[in-house]
Design a protein around this motif. Structure first.
Motif, PDB file in Angstrom:
ATOM      1  N   GLN A   1       0.842  -1.182   0.000  1.00 28.59           N
ATOM      2  CA  GLN A   1       0.000   0.000   0.000  1.00 28.59           C
ATOM      3  C   GLN A   1       0.888   1.246   0.000  1.00 28.59           C
ATOM      4  O   GLN A   1       1.644   1.470   0.934  1.00 28.59           O
ATOM      5  N   VAL A   2       0.773   2.027  -1.071  1.00 31.14           N
ATOM      6  CA  VAL A   2       1.578   3.243  -1.183  1.00 31.14           C
ATOM      7  C   VAL A   2       0.926   4.350  -0.361  1.00 31.14           C
ATOM      8  O   VAL A   2      -0.279   4.578  -0.461  1.00 31.14           O
ATOM      9  N   GLN A   3       1.738   5.019   0.435  1.00 30.36           N
ATOM     10  CA  GLN A   3       1.244   6.145   1.217  1.00 30.36           C
ATOM     11  C   GLN A   3       2.190   7.331   1.050  1.00 30.36           C
ATOM     12  O   GLN A   3       3.414   7.145   1.005  1.00 30.36           O
ATOM     13  N   LEU A   4       1.609   8.515   0.960  1.00 26.85           N
ATOM     14  CA  LEU A   4       2.380   9.748   0.848  1.00 26.85           C
ATOM     15  C   LEU A   4       1.930  10.676   1.973  1.00 26.85           C
ATOM     16  O   LEU A   4       0.727  10.773   2.260  1.00 26.85           O
ATOM     17  N   GLN A   5       2.872  11.363   2.564  1.00 29.03           N
ATOM     18  CA  GLN A   5       2.566  12.255   3.678  1.00 29.03           C
ATOM     19  C   GLN A   5       3.335  13.555   3.518  1.00 29.03           C
ATOM     20  O   GLN A   5       4.570  13.567   3.529  1.00 29.03           O
ATOM     21  N   GLY A  26       5.866   2.356   0.997  1.00 23.82           N
ATOM     22  CA  GLY A  26       5.215   1.375   0.143  1.00 23.82           C
ATOM     23  C   GLY A  26       5.716   1.361  -1.283  1.00 23.82           C
ATOM     24  O   GLY A  26       5.272   0.530  -2.081  1.00 23.82           O
ATOM     25  N   ASN A  27       6.588   2.283  -1.637  1.00 27.15           N
ATOM     26  CA  ASN A  27       7.193   2.320  -2.966  1.00 27.15           C
ATOM     27  C   ASN A  27       8.462   3.166  -2.866  1.00 27.15           C
ATOM     28  O   ASN A  27       8.564   4.061  -2.018  1.00 27.15           O
ATOM     29  N   LEU A 106      -2.733  10.728 -11.636  1.00 25.97           N
ATOM     30  CA  LEU A 106      -2.201  10.806 -10.275  1.00 25.97           C
ATOM     31  C   LEU A 106      -3.106   9.938  -9.401  1.00 25.97           C
ATOM     32  O   LEU A 106      -4.209  10.354  -9.039  1.00 25.97           O
ATOM     33  N   ASP A 107      -2.642   8.738  -9.094  1.00 22.20           N
ATOM     34  CA  ASP A 107      -3.556   7.788  -8.485  1.00 22.20           C
ATOM     35  C   ASP A 107      -3.290   7.493  -7.022  1.00 22.20           C
ATOM     36  O   ASP A 107      -4.032   6.717  -6.410  1.00 22.20           O
ATOM     37  N   HIS A 108      -2.253   8.099  -6.460  1.00 22.10           N
ATOM     38  CA  HIS A 108      -2.034   8.022  -5.017  1.00 22.10           C
ATOM     39  C   HIS A 108      -1.684   9.425  -4.546  1.00 22.10           C
ATOM     40  O   HIS A 108      -0.759  10.038  -5.087  1.00 22.10           O
TER      41      HIS A 108
END
Length: 119
Positions: A1-5, A26-27, A106-108
């Motif tokens: 699961q890719v997460q960006l913060q 996650g990536n 832009l999917d995440h």
């Protein structure tokens, strides 16, 4: 699961440089062929793509912001950074980071961080 913060100062004074960081989990930000973008949304307006850094480390910028914007990365921390110079109150917005496969959708997205420019 890719997460960006996203992380940033919240409040910046006019003429200063805004610095924001997007930490990715996650990536890897060097993984083929992902692009890592910054987008913002001023109050009452639409989304504005600001620029991106590719898996290769090459950066791309929106023409209207190119003179004030720099996007870089720290691969050891798996994060990328936006710097916006000479901010004005018109730069007040929610700032987002996001991931895409190449120049695809832009999917995440990160949850966004509110930045206000005020003295």
């Amino acid at each position: 699961q890719v997460q960006l913060q996203e992380s940033g100062p919240g409040l910046v004074k006019p003429s200063q440089t805004l610095s924001l960081t997007c930490t990715v989990s996650g990536n890897s930000i060097t993984a083929n062929y992902y692009y890592w973008s910054w987008i913002r949304q001023p109050p009452g307006k639409g989304l504005e793509w600001m620029g991106a850094i590719a898996y290769s480390g090459i950066s791309f910028y929106a023409p209207t912001l190119k003179s004030r914007t720099s996007i870089s990365r720290d691969t050891s921390k798996n994060h990328f950074t936006l710097q916006l110079k000479s901010v004005t109150p018109e730069d007040t917005a929610v700032y987002y980071c996001a991931m895409s496969a190449g120049w695809g959708p832009l999917d995440h997205w990160g949850q966004g961080t509110q930045i206000s420019v005020s003295s």
